[in-house]
Every structure is written in structure tokens, then in C-alpha cells.
Enzyme design. Sequence first.
Site, PDB file in Angstrom:
ATOM      1  N   GLY A  96       2.633  -0.636  -5.756  1.00 17.36           N
ATOM      2  CA  GLY A  96       3.898  -0.630  -6.496  1.00 17.36           C
ATOM      3  C   GLY A  96       5.045  -1.241  -5.712  1.00 17.36           C
ATOM      4  O   GLY A  96       6.014  -1.718  -6.310  1.00 17.36           O
TER       5      GLY A  96
ATOM      6  N   GLU B 262       4.700  -4.851  -6.266  1.00 12.38           N
ATOM      7  CA  GLU B 262       5.105  -5.101  -7.662  1.00 12.38           C
ATOM      8  C   GLU B 262       6.628  -5.057  -7.814  1.00 12.38           C
ATOM      9  O   GLU B 262       7.209  -5.842  -8.566  1.00 12.38           O
ATOM     10  CB  GLU B 262       4.431  -4.079  -8.582  1.00 12.38           C
ATOM     11  CG  GLU B 262       2.916  -4.288  -8.639  1.00 12.38           C
ATOM     12  CD  GLU B 262       2.184  -3.148  -9.325  1.00 12.38           C
ATOM     13  OE1 GLU B 262       2.248  -2.007  -8.812  1.00 12.38           O
ATOM     14  OE2 GLU B 262       1.546  -3.379 -10.362  1.00 12.38           O
TER      15      GLU B 262
ATOM     16  N   ALA C 203       3.206   3.168  -5.231  1.00 14.69           N
ATOM     17  CA  ALA C 203       3.527   4.337  -6.044  1.00 14.69           C
ATOM     18  C   ALA C 203       3.051   5.553  -5.264  1.00 14.69           C
ATOM     19  O   ALA C 203       2.142   5.449  -4.425  1.00 14.69           O
ATOM     20  CB  ALA C 203       2.826   4.238  -7.392  1.00 14.69           C
TER      21      ALA C 203
ATOM     22  N   GLU D 187      -4.903  -1.243  -4.939  1.00 17.14           N
ATOM     23  CA  GLU D 187      -5.279  -0.223  -5.925  1.00 17.14           C
ATOM     24  C   GLU D 187      -6.787  -0.046  -6.040  1.00 17.14           C
ATOM     25  O   GLU D 187      -7.274   1.056  -6.283  1.00 17.14           O
ATOM     26  CB  GLU D 187      -4.676  -0.564  -7.301  1.00 17.14           C
ATOM     27  CG  GLU D 187      -3.175  -0.320  -7.404  1.00 17.14           C
ATOM     28  CD  GLU D 187      -2.317  -1.458  -6.879  1.00 17.14           C
ATOM     29  OE1 GLU D 187      -2.875  -2.436  -6.322  1.00 17.14           O
ATOM     30  OE2 GLU D 187      -1.094  -1.383  -7.031  1.00 17.14           O
TER      31      GLU D 187
HETATM   32  C1  HXC Z   1       2.375   8.789  -0.955  1.00 19.84           C
HETATM   33  C2  HXC Z   1       2.312   7.869   1.138  1.00 19.84           C
HETATM   34  C3  HXC Z   1       2.029   6.593   0.577  1.00 19.84           C
HETATM   35  C4  HXC Z   1       1.937   6.492  -0.834  1.00 19.84           C
HETATM   36  C5  HXC Z   1       2.102   6.412   2.727  1.00 19.84           C
HETATM   37  N1  HXC Z   1       2.337   7.697   2.452  1.00 19.84           N
HETATM   38  N2  HXC Z   1       1.896   5.725   1.606  1.00 19.84           N
HETATM   39  N3  HXC Z   1       2.475   8.949   0.380  1.00 19.84           N
HETATM   40  N4  HXC Z   1       2.114   7.619  -1.541  1.00 19.84           N
HETATM   41  N5  HXC Z   1       1.715   5.340  -1.454  1.00 19.84           N
HETATM   42  C6  HXC Z   1       2.589   8.789   3.404  1.00 19.84           C
HETATM   43  C7  HXC Z   1       1.336   9.168   4.166  1.00 19.84           C
HETATM   44  O1  HXC Z   1       0.533  10.015   3.414  1.00 19.84           O
HETATM   45  C8  HXC Z   1       1.942   9.834   5.366  1.00 19.84           C
HETATM   46  O2  HXC Z   1       2.337  11.138   5.015  1.00 19.84           O
HETATM   47  C9  HXC Z   1       3.203   9.040   5.631  1.00 19.84           C
HETATM   48  O3  HXC Z   1       3.500   8.362   4.406  1.00 19.84           O
HETATM   49  C10 HXC Z   1       3.017   7.984   6.715  1.00 19.84           C
HETATM   50  O4  HXC Z   1       1.879   7.182   6.383  1.00 19.84           O
HETATM   51  P1  HXC Z   1       0.625   7.006   7.376  1.00 19.84           P
HETATM   52  O5  HXC Z   1      -0.540   6.682   6.537  1.00 19.84           O
HETATM   53  O6  HXC Z   1       0.492   8.163   8.294  1.00 19.84           O
HETATM   54  O7  HXC Z   1       1.113   5.746   8.210  1.00 19.84           O
HETATM   55  P2  HXC Z   1       0.215   4.585   8.824  1.00 19.84           P
HETATM   56  O8  HXC Z   1      -1.044   5.127   9.454  1.00 19.84           O
HETATM   57  O9  HXC Z   1       1.111   3.767   9.665  1.00 19.84           O
HETATM   58  O10 HXC Z   1      -0.264   3.707   7.568  1.00 19.84           O
HETATM   59  C11 HXC Z   1       0.710   3.058   6.762  1.00 19.84           C
HETATM   60  C12 HXC Z   1       0.047   2.556   5.453  1.00 19.84           C
HETATM   61  C13 HXC Z   1      -0.726   3.705   4.791  1.00 19.84           C
HETATM   62  C14 HXC Z   1      -0.908   1.393   5.798  1.00 19.84           C
HETATM   63  C15 HXC Z   1       1.179   2.033   4.589  1.00 19.84           C
HETATM   64  O11 HXC Z   1       0.165   4.833   4.676  1.00 19.84           O
HETATM   65  C16 HXC Z   1      -1.259   3.369   3.433  1.00 19.84           C
HETATM   66  O12 HXC Z   1      -2.279   2.689   3.314  1.00 19.84           O
HETATM   67  N6  HXC Z   1      -0.595   3.892   2.396  1.00 19.84           N
HETATM   68  C17 HXC Z   1      -1.080   3.807   1.029  1.00 19.84           C
HETATM   69  C18 HXC Z   1      -0.854   2.428   0.484  1.00 19.84           C
HETATM   70  C19 HXC Z   1      -1.373   2.303  -0.939  1.00 19.84           C
HETATM   71  O13 HXC Z   1      -2.557   2.506  -1.207  1.00 19.84           O
HETATM   72  N7  HXC Z   1      -0.472   1.950  -1.856  1.00 19.84           N
HETATM   73  C20 HXC Z   1      -0.800   1.721  -3.231  1.00 19.84           C
HETATM   74  C21 HXC Z   1      -0.696   2.969  -4.024  1.00 19.84           C
HETATM   75  S1  HXC Z   1      -1.239   2.751  -5.687  1.00 19.84           S
HETATM   76  P3  HXC Z   1       2.032  12.405   5.963  1.00 19.84           P
HETATM   77  O14 HXC Z   1       2.524  13.565   5.155  1.00 19.84           O
HETATM   78  O15 HXC Z   1       0.562  12.393   6.237  1.00 19.84           O
HETATM   79  O16 HXC Z   1       2.851  12.132   7.187  1.00 19.84           O
HETATM   80  C22 HXC Z   1       0.045   1.984  -6.453  1.00 19.84           C
HETATM   81  C23 HXC Z   1      -0.139   1.782  -7.933  1.00 19.84           C
HETATM   82  C24 HXC Z   1       1.126   1.283  -8.599  1.00 19.84           C
HETATM   83  O17 HXC Z   1       1.010   1.630  -5.870  1.00 19.84           O
HETATM   84  C25 HXC Z   1       1.065   1.386 -10.118  1.00 19.84           C
HETATM   85  C26 HXC Z   1       1.212   2.760 -10.662  1.00 19.84           C
HETATM   86  C27 HXC Z   1       1.260   2.805 -12.169  1.00 19.84           C
END
Ligand code: HXC
Length: 277
Positions: free
Chosen positions: A128, A131, A83, A151
Site C-alpha cells: 500500500g 500504491e 497496509a 502481497e
Molecule cells: C503492520 C508492520 C508493517 C505492516 C512493518 N510493521 N510493516 N505492521 N503492517 N505492513 C511493523 C512490524 O511488525 C514491526 O512491529 C515494526 O513495524 C518494525 O518492522 P520490522 O519488521 O521489525 O523491521 P525490519 O526487520 O527492519 O523490516 C522492515 C520491513 C518489514 C522489510 C519493512 O517490516 C516488512 O516486510 N513489512 C511488511 C511489508 C509488507 O508486506 N507490506 C505489504 C502489506 S500488504 P513490532 O511490533 O514487531 O516492532 C498491503 C496490501 C495493500 O500493503 C492493499 C490493501 C487493500
Amino acid sequence: MGASRGEAFMLTAKGEAMDFKNLRVEIENNIALVTINRPEALNALNESTLCELKSAMAEFHDNEAVQVVIITGSGKKAFVAGADIVAMQQLSALEARRFSHLGHDLMRSIETCAKPVIAAVNGFALGGGCELALSCDIRIVSENARFSQPEVNLGVIPGFGGTQRLARLVGKARALEMLLTGDMIDAEQAYQMGLVNRVVAQEALIETATEMATKIVNKGPYAVRQVKETVRTGLEMDLDRANQYEAEMFGLCFATLDQKEGMLAFLEKRPANFIGH
Ligand code: HXC
């Protein structure tokens, strides 16, 4: 529904154009290929993307021109990285609950869609994104696919069904390990634990998903719909009631022309011409 590969919109069964900002929908040979297209955020799910996916699924459910749906992410790096954290960061508790409900509605619409839905996971499927893949019927993934429920790293829990569907699919202990550690697993580990159906080379991903979809498209559409419905509904019942439900669904097949055609075609040693009812 007349959109062809490469067009960023689709026509509904009523001939109306559906225009998407964050999705590409391409329909060919009764297969809808949906590509989540927010490469700048690794295809993270914000509210508008969730809403667009929900509208697309509602259309596929009803539109006979679509028999199988494939969902993938744009680019080679991510299916869906979760998400959208930017969008979630400032949510109030009530807004977060609403966001969770929106995701649940979408995931349920995929699970209950009358057409099978295949996730073609082409990279990160995190939070997400994992999911979303879990709500699909089949998961075909590329060798660089990575799954996690991270998360807890963000101080929250999954909110699109991850605490429930993951445990149901891979068992409580394996699910809890992923949910409590937030660790990422690779495609092979996901395959070993039954989280995914197949692992293929990235270049072969969409082709493999399309081959499987084509195989399904060529079966009796009524029977395909009933298989999905009977498995899903039966899993929510005790075994005796589920078997009774299966018998009812089996009986109903004999009210269709497809059953008559399918069995006659077998006996006449020719391919069946199914019509879907
Ligand atoms: C918003 C995101 C994002 C996310 C990545 N980006 N994941 N933006 N939401 N979930 C953005 C980064 O901020 C970055 O933007 C660009 O995408 C590229 O990502 P990088 O981090 O620079 O790439 P990399 O170093 O290769 O790492 C990839 C990654 C990492 C391992 C996937 O991005 C990451 O850990 N992302 C978050 C994953 C996460 O925690 N997901 C769960 C979210 S909670 P910029 O602008 O800096 O270029 C969830 C809850 C669901 O999903 C339920 C809700 C009700």
C-alpha cells in the site's frame, strides 16, 4: 488555513481545526507537508490513517491557501511499509473489499486533487505504500528508498490500485515481474524503470521536494490545475479525443486574467503576478 510547521493540526478554509492522530500537517508558503506518523508500524496504513489522509486531501482540494501537497513518512526508515497487516489479518471477504474501496477512494482523491501532490519517499514504500506513491503526481525518493508489491508473500494481491497504476506507469512486463515475485527494488532500479522522478540523499529529500513545490507554487495556479487535469483525463481517452480536450482546456486559459498577465509580463520583461483565475 493557518497551521504552521510543527503544529499537529491544521485550520480549514472555514477556520475549523482539523486534528489528526496519525498525520502531521504543516503548511508554509502554500505548500502542505503531510507526514504519516505511525513509526511503531513503519507508518503502515490502517483504516483511521486512510480516513485522515482522505479528509486532508478533501481540504487541500478546496483550500486556496494550499497550492502543492507533499506526502512523506516519519522517521528515516519507511515512507509506508504497506497496509497494516495487523488490521487486515482478521478481515472477512466483505470487510477486505470495503478496506480496498477505502484505499481506492483515497488514492483517487490524490490523483484527482486540484493541487499537484509530490511523494517524498524516505525509505520502504511497500504494498500500500508503493500504491500511495503511485497515486501521487511526482515521486522524489531518498537513496535508501525501496519499492515492492509483496502481497503475494501474504497470499493476497494489491488492493489500493497497484495492479493497475504500476502497469500503466512502468509497463505490463516490469509491473508483472514486481507483482509476481514480490521482489524489492532499490531507488536506482526504480529510477531506471521510470517509477520515480529523482533520487537524492536522504538529508536533501524534503528540501528537494519543497524546492520543486515552490517552483510550481510560483506558476499560474489555474494553469497548474489544468495541466494536471488535462494529462490525467487525456490519458484515459483515445488520442483524438484527448487532443480535442486539450484544445478546449487551452482555450479556457484565455478566459483567465492569469493568461493576460502571464503574456503581458513576458512582453514587459518582468515576473508575472498570478492571481489564480
Ligand atoms: C503492520 C508492520 C508493517 C505492516 C512493518 N510493521 N510493516 N505492521 N503492517 N505492513 C511493523 C512490524 O511488525 C514491526 O512491529 C515494526 O513495524 C518494525 O518492522 P520490522 O519488521 O521489525 O523491521 P525490519 O526487520 O527492519 O523490516 C522492515 C520491513 C518489514 C522489510 C519493512 O517490516 C516488512 O516486510 N513489512 C511488511 C511489508 C509488507 O508486506 N507490506 C505489504 C502489506 S500488504 P513490532 O511490533 O514487531 O516492532 C498491503 C496490501 C495493500 O500493503 C492493499 C490493501 C487493500
